[in-house]
Design an enzyme around this catalytic site. Sequence first.
Site, PDB file in Angstrom:
ATOM      1  N   GLY A 193     -22.109 -27.082 -61.013  1.00  0.00           N
ATOM      2  CA  GLY A 193     -21.435 -28.225 -60.402  1.00  0.00           C
ATOM      3  C   GLY A 193     -21.850 -28.460 -58.968  1.00  0.00           C
ATOM      4  N   GLY A 202     -17.023 -23.372 -59.342  1.00  0.00           N
ATOM      5  CA  GLY A 202     -16.140 -24.458 -58.923  1.00  0.00           C
ATOM      6  C   GLY A 202     -15.015 -24.617 -59.929  1.00  0.00           C
ATOM      7  N   ALA A 203     -14.196 -25.632 -59.738  1.00  0.00           N
ATOM      8  CA  ALA A 203     -13.125 -25.946 -60.687  1.00  0.00           C
ATOM      9  C   ALA A 203     -12.762 -27.414 -60.492  1.00  0.00           C
ATOM     10  CB  ALA A 203     -11.910 -25.066 -60.441  1.00  0.00           C
ATOM     11  N   GLY A 220     -14.848 -27.604 -66.543  1.00  0.00           N
ATOM     12  CA  GLY A 220     -15.614 -28.258 -67.606  1.00  0.00           C
ATOM     13  C   GLY A 220     -15.913 -29.715 -67.339  1.00  0.00           C
ATOM     14  N   GLY A 269     -18.118 -30.741 -65.583  1.00  0.00           N
ATOM     15  CA  GLY A 269     -19.580 -30.842 -65.665  1.00  0.00           C
ATOM     16  C   GLY A 269     -20.119 -30.406 -67.017  1.00  0.00           C
ATOM     17  N   GLU A 285     -19.479 -20.865 -68.602  1.00  0.00           N
ATOM     18  CA  GLU A 285     -18.725 -20.472 -67.399  1.00  0.00           C
ATOM     19  C   GLU A 285     -17.624 -19.477 -67.761  1.00  0.00           C
ATOM     20  OE1 GLU A 285     -19.236 -24.449 -64.599  1.00  0.00           O
ATOM     21  OE2 GLU A 285     -17.561 -24.351 -65.986  1.00  0.00           O
TER      22      GLU A 285
END
Length: 227
Positions: A32, A87-88, A100, A102, A108
């Site tokens: 991401g 990331g989140a 998710g 991305g 992940e």
Amino acid sequence: MTQEEKNIGKKSAAEKAVEFVKDRMTVGLGSGSTVFFAIKKLGEQVRGGLNIKTVSTSDTTTQLAQSEGIKLTSIDEAGEIDLTIDGADEVDRSFNGIKGGGGALLFEKIVALSSKKNIWIVDSTKLVDKLGKFPLPVEIIPFGYKRVFKLIEEMNLNPVIRKKNDEFYFTDSGNLIFDLHIGEVRDPEDMDKELKLINGVVETGLFINIADVIISGRNNSTEIINK
Ligand code: 5RP
């Protein structure tokens, strides 16, 4: 907050997370636009002599890491990963999150669960009281996807099949993504279990209690939230 301001927060969080990386570690690299800044910083450090091995969570991350000269290994060769930076899309203060956006949620989650420590890097707007405003990505096997779609619709979870340029979006594993427009996930753990009981669901973007540290960036400053 403007996109430009968010990006400054992302970069601050990403660069703070890189301070946790030490020589000889095996590091999981998430995916991401926030992780992008972490990989760029790691690239600088590797060129300056930092000796690490990394495990990638997506084709895009692999390409970026390679272009930065960062050593990559496969998850099965790596064994246990010391630290993963990812990331989140949304995160709450109970260390639950939605990932998710991305499309890399499956790899992940595998990498996160293989890691001794998980650091999530977010701009401060992603810290929320309740998860669910961000549509929940769920990875689905293409074979028989219409049945799965109907079942999720019957649960009133408002699925939308993810598309890219008017075509179905496929993950790096060749699966589809349904984005569930829920509004509010009342019980993330229950929802994750319920969805995973449906035959055809590969994984959900609900990451329950997986993160150990959340680094939230706002302008040039960061807040470190430890579990
Ligand atoms: C990809 C992810 C990303 O971590 C998430 O979508 C956050 O992305 P970004 O850092 O670009 O805002 O889960 O599957």
